[in-house]
Design an enzyme around this catalytic site. Sequence first.
Site, PDB file in Angstrom:
ATOM      1  N   LYS A 112       0.732  -1.410   0.014  1.00  0.00           N
ATOM      2  CA  LYS A 112      -0.049  -0.017   0.038  1.00  0.00           C
ATOM      3  C   LYS A 112       1.035   1.327   0.035  1.00  0.00           C
ATOM      4  CE  LYS A 112      -4.358  -1.728   1.591  1.00  0.00           C
ATOM      5  NZ  LYS A 112      -5.404  -1.516   2.649  1.00  0.00           N
ATOM      6  N   LYS A 195      -5.932 -12.006  -6.475  1.00  0.00           N
ATOM      7  CA  LYS A 195      -7.318 -12.249  -5.962  1.00  0.00           C
ATOM      8  C   LYS A 195      -8.417 -11.259  -6.218  1.00  0.00           C
ATOM      9  CE  LYS A 195      -6.245  -9.191  -1.824  1.00  0.00           C
ATOM     10  NZ  LYS A 195      -5.876  -9.092  -0.447  1.00  0.00           N
ATOM     11  N   LYS A 198     -11.636  -5.325  -3.952  1.00  0.00           N
ATOM     12  CA  LYS A 198     -12.237  -3.863  -4.438  1.00  0.00           C
ATOM     13  C   LYS A 198     -11.091  -3.022  -5.139  1.00  0.00           C
ATOM     14  CE  LYS A 198     -16.362  -4.099  -3.319  1.00  0.00           C
ATOM     15  NZ  LYS A 198     -17.580  -4.246  -4.178  1.00  0.00           N
TER      16      LYS A 198
HETATM   17  P1  TYM Z   1     -10.809  -7.590   4.600  1.00  0.00           P
HETATM   18  O1  TYM Z   1     -11.976  -6.609   5.066  1.00  0.00           O
HETATM   19  O2  TYM Z   1     -10.097  -7.074   3.378  1.00  0.00           O
HETATM   20  O3  TYM Z   1     -11.492  -8.690   4.197  1.00  0.00           O
HETATM   21  C1  TYM Z   1     -12.466  -9.422   4.919  1.00  0.00           C
HETATM   22  C2  TYM Z   1     -12.236 -10.965   4.839  1.00  0.00           C
HETATM   23  O4  TYM Z   1     -12.593 -11.292   3.664  1.00  0.00           O
HETATM   24  C3  TYM Z   1     -11.476 -11.922   3.141  1.00  0.00           C
HETATM   25  N1  TYM Z   1     -11.153 -11.920   1.732  1.00  0.00           N
HETATM   26  C4  TYM Z   1     -11.060 -12.938   1.002  1.00  0.00           C
HETATM   27  N2  TYM Z   1     -11.344 -14.186   1.060  1.00  0.00           N
HETATM   28  C5  TYM Z   1     -11.100 -15.124  -0.086  1.00  0.00           C
HETATM   29  N3  TYM Z   1     -10.750 -14.647  -1.438  1.00  0.00           N
HETATM   30  C6  TYM Z   1     -10.667 -13.380  -1.536  1.00  0.00           C
HETATM   31  N4  TYM Z   1     -10.387 -12.739  -2.612  1.00  0.00           N
HETATM   32  C7  TYM Z   1     -10.847 -12.359  -0.378  1.00  0.00           C
HETATM   33  N5  TYM Z   1     -10.882 -10.985  -0.114  1.00  0.00           N
HETATM   34  C8  TYM Z   1     -11.074 -10.709   1.158  1.00  0.00           C
HETATM   35  C9  TYM Z   1     -10.356 -11.477   4.031  1.00  0.00           C
HETATM   36  O5  TYM Z   1      -9.251 -12.548   4.257  1.00  0.00           O
HETATM   37  C10 TYM Z   1     -10.941 -11.171   5.370  1.00  0.00           C
HETATM   38  O6  TYM Z   1     -10.983 -12.277   6.122  1.00  0.00           O
HETATM   39  N6  TYM Z   1      -7.239  -6.682   8.180  1.00  0.00           N
HETATM   40  C11 TYM Z   1      -8.649  -7.261   7.863  1.00  0.00           C
HETATM   41  C12 TYM Z   1      -9.759  -6.983   8.647  1.00  0.00           C
HETATM   42  C13 TYM Z   1      -9.481  -7.005  10.379  1.00  0.00           C
HETATM   43  C14 TYM Z   1      -9.686  -8.387  10.938  1.00  0.00           C
HETATM   44  C15 TYM Z   1      -9.095  -8.081  12.456  1.00  0.00           C
HETATM   45  C16 TYM Z   1      -9.813  -9.576  10.484  1.00  0.00           C
HETATM   46  C17 TYM Z   1      -9.172  -6.269  11.250  1.00  0.00           C
HETATM   47  N7  TYM Z   1      -9.102  -6.577  12.266  1.00  0.00           N
HETATM   48  C18 TYM Z   1      -9.247  -8.974  13.163  1.00  0.00           C
HETATM   49  C19 TYM Z   1      -9.659 -10.548  11.655  1.00  0.00           C
HETATM   50  C20 TYM Z   1      -9.241 -10.199  12.806  1.00  0.00           C
HETATM   51  C21 TYM Z   1      -9.144  -6.809   6.241  1.00  0.00           C
HETATM   52  O7  TYM Z   1      -8.807  -5.890   5.846  1.00  0.00           O
HETATM   53  O8  TYM Z   1     -10.073  -7.838   5.934  1.00  0.00           O
END
Ligand code: TYM
Length: 332
Positions: A112, A195, A198
């Site tokens: 990023k 992957k 967004k």
């Molecule tokens: P985020 O908001 O980007 O995504 C939410 C969840 O979706 C999963 N994910 C995917 N799984 C499979 N294929 C894909 N293409 C795909 N894109 C997204 C992500 O792995 C995630 O599980 N940092 C985290 C948010 C967060 C979090 C936490 C998660 C903040 N604190 C504590 C777990 C525990 C994030 O940005 O996820």
Amino acid sequence: GPRVFSGIQPTADSFHLGNYLGALRHWIRLQDDHHAFYCIVDMHAITVEHDPVALRERTYRSAAQLIAMGLDPQRSTLFAQSQVPAHAELAWVLNCITGLGEARRMTQFKDKSAKGGLEQASVGLLTYPMLMAADILLYQTEAVPVGEDQRQHLELTRDLAQRFNTRFGETFTVPAPLIISDTAKIVDLQEPTIKMSKSASSPKGIIDVLDDPKAAAKKIRSAVTDSDAEVRFDRESKPGVSNLLTIYAALTGRKVDEIAGQYEGQGYGAFKVDLSEIVADFVAPLRERTDTLLADRAELDAILRDGAAAAREVASTTLATVYDRVGFIGQR
Ligand code: TYM
């Protein structure tokens, strides 16, 4: 039951199929026999430039979508991160036991910050993983259902938990990632080497859970495959078809091999048409349910407020122990 925690960023108007298949369907499944905490991580959402009006709207939309998908606020604790101050408070302590080099080496920060250069990146982007560790550790979490892209963050969380426990005495449960490999990385429909996301995917490469069913079906029918016309699972040489098989299997509960067998010798036509209908049927009820929930903002507010109150109770207990262990004099 055992404690689970997970989070999702409210950074878009709709979650996508990768979010659902990689993480959210597991959130919903786990609430049956786990003590589950699910968090809309609005504080993580401001680590990059954002619009305040959109953020507030998307936080409610996120809650509504989760409930529309089957998250039950009676059984799971659903709340927004900013409603529980202990997240920021524990993050500070964790920042102080994290090396600057360690934080700078995190893949997400490198990716990023590469875009606008180090000078443009916020310090929040650098400390993002420690806030995420705080999210998880406050609830003495045993398992964290996430997609593959969160693995490195989970490893850091474990390291920080162990480091704190070693330095200041047993305080945190060391959480395990719960990454179900078959759907842990759903890829872009147009560019099956990256992957579904967004930030990187084109609209045609991504299925939003709030997509119009016809539009979603069309995206599946025009998904990139390959030229050998054989429905077979092979991530290396057939990433597009393998992704479609993964989606098909996950949405129907059937086995990939069985599905591949069903379409043997038929090319991709029938396979894609059938999957396009499966995906359309999956998204069809979600928009209406979400809109209905969004129409009653007071009810959504009440759900999140109750969730936050329950979360604060657990989080403040952990934080009080942490403050004591590091030598703070306490609030009395
Ligand atoms: P985020 O908001 O980007 O995504 C939410 C969840 O979706 C999963 N994910 C995917 N799984 C499979 N294929 C894909 N293409 C795909 N894109 C997204 C992500 O792995 C995630 O599980 N940092 C985290 C948010 C967060 C979090 C936490 C998660 C903040 N604190 C504590 C777990 C525990 C994030 O940005 O996820």
